[in-house]
Enzyme design. Structure first.
Site, PDB file in Angstrom:
ATOM      1  N   ASP A 246      -6.691  17.906 -15.161  1.00 28.34           N
ATOM      2  CA  ASP A 246      -6.976  16.522 -15.545  1.00 28.34           C
ATOM      3  C   ASP A 246      -6.614  16.419 -17.028  1.00 28.34           C
ATOM      4  O   ASP A 246      -7.274  17.014 -17.885  1.00 28.34           O
ATOM      5  CB  ASP A 246      -8.461  16.210 -15.283  1.00 28.34           C
ATOM      6  CG  ASP A 246      -8.825  14.769 -15.625  1.00 28.34           C
ATOM      7  OD1 ASP A 246      -8.151  14.179 -16.497  1.00 28.34           O
ATOM      8  OD2 ASP A 246      -9.788  14.247 -15.045  1.00 28.34           O
TER       9      ASP A 246
ATOM     10  N   TYR B  98     -15.696  15.362 -16.099  1.00 27.73           N
ATOM     11  CA  TYR B  98     -16.230  14.002 -16.036  1.00 27.73           C
ATOM     12  C   TYR B  98     -17.279  14.016 -14.912  1.00 27.73           C
ATOM     13  O   TYR B  98     -17.017  14.558 -13.822  1.00 27.73           O
ATOM     14  CB  TYR B  98     -15.102  13.011 -15.736  1.00 27.73           C
ATOM     15  CG  TYR B  98     -15.617  11.631 -15.431  1.00 27.73           C
ATOM     16  CD1 TYR B  98     -16.447  10.963 -16.326  1.00 27.73           C
ATOM     17  CD2 TYR B  98     -15.296  10.997 -14.240  1.00 27.73           C
ATOM     18  CE1 TYR B  98     -16.950   9.703 -16.039  1.00 27.73           C
ATOM     19  CE2 TYR B  98     -15.786   9.726 -13.949  1.00 27.73           C
ATOM     20  CZ  TYR B  98     -16.615   9.091 -14.857  1.00 27.73           C
ATOM     21  OH  TYR B  98     -17.104   7.851 -14.567  1.00 27.73           O
TER      22      TYR B  98
ATOM     23  N   LYS C 227      -7.764   5.260 -19.535  1.00 25.34           N
ATOM     24  CA  LYS C 227      -7.932   5.779 -20.895  1.00 25.34           C
ATOM     25  C   LYS C 227      -6.626   5.619 -21.697  1.00 25.34           C
ATOM     26  O   LYS C 227      -6.129   4.524 -21.800  1.00 25.34           O
ATOM     27  CB  LYS C 227      -8.417   7.223 -20.817  1.00 25.34           C
ATOM     28  CG  LYS C 227      -9.577   7.433 -19.836  1.00 25.34           C
ATOM     29  CD  LYS C 227     -10.808   6.651 -20.247  1.00 25.34           C
ATOM     30  CE  LYS C 227     -12.024   6.836 -19.377  1.00 25.34           C
ATOM     31  NZ  LYS C 227     -11.925   6.575 -17.963  1.00 25.34           N
TER      32      LYS C 227
ATOM     33  N   ARG D 133       0.841  -1.215   0.000  1.00 24.60           N
ATOM     34  CA  ARG D 133       0.000   0.000   0.000  1.00 24.60           C
ATOM     35  C   ARG D 133       0.872   1.260   0.000  1.00 24.60           C
ATOM     36  O   ARG D 133       0.503   2.304  -0.523  1.00 24.60           O
ATOM     37  CB  ARG D 133      -0.963   0.008   1.200  1.00 24.60           C
ATOM     38  CG  ARG D 133      -1.772   1.308   1.289  1.00 24.60           C
ATOM     39  CD  ARG D 133      -2.999   1.209   2.195  1.00 24.60           C
ATOM     40  NE  ARG D 133      -2.752   0.555   3.450  1.00 24.60           N
ATOM     41  CZ  ARG D 133      -2.105   1.125   4.484  1.00 24.60           C
ATOM     42  NH1 ARG D 133      -1.653   2.348   4.407  1.00 24.60           N
ATOM     43  NH2 ARG D 133      -1.918   0.451   5.596  1.00 24.60           N
TER      44      ARG D 133
HETATM   45  N1  LCS Z   1     -11.230  12.102 -15.410  1.00 25.12           N
HETATM   46  C1  LCS Z   1     -11.717  12.030 -16.654  1.00 25.12           C
HETATM   47  C2  LCS Z   1     -11.489  13.151 -17.617  1.00 25.12           C
HETATM   48  C3  LCS Z   1     -12.458  10.922 -17.040  1.00 25.12           C
HETATM   49  O1  LCS Z   1     -12.931  10.869 -18.297  1.00 25.12           O
HETATM   50  C4  LCS Z   1     -12.690   9.879 -16.108  1.00 25.12           C
HETATM   51  C5  LCS Z   1     -13.482   8.675 -16.459  1.00 25.12           C
HETATM   52  C6  LCS Z   1     -12.166  10.006 -14.807  1.00 25.12           C
HETATM   53  C7  LCS Z   1     -11.427  11.127 -14.504  1.00 25.12           C
HETATM   54  C8  LCS Z   1     -12.367   8.942 -13.764  1.00 25.12           C
HETATM   55  O2  LCS Z   1     -11.581   7.839 -14.093  1.00 25.12           O
HETATM   56  P1  LCS Z   1     -11.911   6.307 -13.691  1.00 25.12           P
HETATM   57  O3  LCS Z   1     -12.133   6.287 -12.228  1.00 25.12           O
HETATM   58  O4  LCS Z   1     -13.121   5.902 -14.462  1.00 25.12           O
HETATM   59  O5  LCS Z   1     -10.665   5.595 -14.107  1.00 25.12           O
HETATM   60  N2  LCS Z   1     -14.264   8.816 -17.617  1.00 25.12           N
HETATM   61  C9  LCS Z   1     -15.114   7.966 -18.069  1.00 25.12           C
HETATM   62  C10 LCS Z   1     -15.943   8.220 -19.173  1.00 25.12           C
HETATM   63  O6  LCS Z   1     -15.969   9.273 -19.825  1.00 25.12           O
HETATM   64  N3  LCS Z   1     -16.669   7.176 -19.437  1.00 25.12           N
HETATM   65  O7  LCS Z   1     -16.455   6.182 -18.511  1.00 25.12           O
HETATM   66  C11 LCS Z   1     -15.468   6.632 -17.560  1.00 25.12           C
END
Ligand code: LCS
Length: 393
Positions: free
Chosen positions: A183, A111, A208, A58
């Site tokens: 971000d 998001y 992503k 951790r």
């Molecule tokens: N920041 C951005 C710009 C994102 O698009 C997402 C997830 C996150 C943070 C959060 O990331 P995660 O916890 O899912 O790894 N975006 C998503 C979307 O547009 N569709 O599904 C997830």
């Protein structure tokens, strides 16, 4: 492998952070929860920080360190903190910089959950927030208050593709000693390096582009300076937001091909955006590579490429959009983006459905907006699929 800071992006993507382990070409997965000490004094020195040594997964693990060092190198930061998801990355930043009585200024289209947690969870801990259209720099300046402790941008923004002037906003923030987090999920460090433009912290959903293969969920935060890195690391360790070694290993493997995946995906996306813009059933298209994008000039200056995510709307609105999304075959009707496969989704009923209709509308997330994440398949096949879906009766 010795990494020279002057190496090109592609070379760093392949080699940065590698750990020499019995000559293996690839850093192994250290699938262990804990690490033995030589003796009690060694354990005490590791805990006090007098000696660098692994203690417990951790807190740190060599496979995770490799990924953290690689992404920090590509973003040009002091250090990286890998976490279990993109949302864990967002919350690591929020918790490191915001506390009772503090205020956040953020872009209005983020998001969904990145805005959602600020409206539903953080008020319980005495944190307030203001969401503005940060594509207009003046709006950010006007929203800053005495207690503003963080400015949070997502550029290009999910799902509206709005683009914020990182350099101009950082200048305003730093005159008031306010840190800025960007971000960078939609660009990856290959297309945009916010720390070089003045940001203090950059984060990614590595789910992503960084991993790129739709087979893990993960996140990472990179700080420009040691002081912020230490704050972020402490949140990760104490909140238990850590990444898992296997997740880190897959992500590091995906990262090696980031430049070539991104080149191919954005080449495809440009062709898809032009196809959509010229299609009689399409009302509008927002893609930073099109001259019609409202911040086209800024995108040209700030980003090395337009990425592979497109927002568009059909003349027939939501009903026409639903029909199209129900008729794609190659594209998968699924949330997420930045992978090798083409995905299509409807933000108002999916990724951004937890926001109030009012919040969505003021941020430009209309009911008719469709988000397309273009993959690396053959362009003829992607366009044929979209064309057939648009023609479906
Ligand atoms: N920041 C951005 C710009 C994102 O698009 C997402 C997830 C996150 C943070 C959060 O990331 P995660 O916890 O899912 O790894 N975006 C998503 C979307 O547009 N569709 O599904 C997830």
């Amino acid at each position: 492998m010795h990494i020279d800071e002057n190496m090109g992006f592609g070379s760093k993507a392949v080699h940065a952070g590698a750990i020499d382990c019995l000559g293996s070409a690839v850093t192994p997965i250290f699938q262990t929860s804990t690490f033995g000490f030589r003796d009690v004094d060694h354990g005490a020195r590791c805990f006090s920080g007098e000696e660098n040594g692994y203690i417990y997964t951790r807190i740190g693990n060599p496979t995770i360190t490799e990924l953290e060092d690689a992404v920090a190198s590509l973003e040009g930061g002091f250090g990286g903190v890998a976490v279990s998801s993109g949302m864990a990355a967002v919350n690591t930043v929020y918790m490191a910089f915001l506390s009772q009585g503090k205020h956040l200024v953020a872009h209005n289209s983020l998001y969904g959950p990145s805005r959602g947690v600020m409206e539903s969870i953080y008020p319980k801990y005495g944190v307030e927030s203001t969401f503005v259209d940060a594509t207009v720099v003046e709006n950010v300046k006007n929203a800053i208050k005495e207690n503003t402790a963080l400015i949070y941008l997502e550029t290009p923004a999910n799902p509206t593709m709005g683009i914020m002037d990182i350099e101009a906003i950082c200048k305003i923030a730093h005159e008031r000693n306010i840190p800025v987090c960007v971000d960078n999920t939609f660009c990856s460090p290959y297309l945009q390096q916010p720390l070089a433009l003045g940001a203090d912290v950059v984060l990614h959903s590595v789910t992503k582009f960084i991993n790129g293969h739709a087979d893990i969920v993960g996140g990472i935060v990179v700080a420009k300076e040691k002081e912020n890195y230490t704050k972020l690391r402490s949140i990760m360790v104490n909140m238990g937001f850590n990444m898992d070694p296997h997740q880190a290993w897959l992500t590091r493997r995906g990262l090696k091909t980031l430049p070539i995946r991104m080149e191919r995906a954005q080449e495809n996306a440009m062709k898809v955006a032009e196809f959509l813009e010229n299609h009689p059933k399409v009302e509008w298209v927002l893609y930073p590579g099109l001259k019609s994008h409202p911040q086209y000039e800024l995108a040209q200056r700030q980003m090395k490429g337009a990425g592979s995510t497109i927002a568009f709307s059909l003349k027939g609105g939501l009903e026409a959009g639903k029909k199209m999304m129900n008729n794609v075959h190659l594209a998968l009707l699924a949330v997420s983006l930045g992978g090798i496969e083409t995905l299509i989704q409807h933000p108002a009923s999916m990724t951004h459905s937890k926001l109030s209709k009012e919040a969505r509308e003021s941020a430009g997330i209309t009911d008719g907006l469709i988000r397309l994440a273009v993959g690396i398949e053959n362009i003829e096949d992607i366009i044929a699929d979209l064309s057939n879906a648009l023609d479906a009766e």
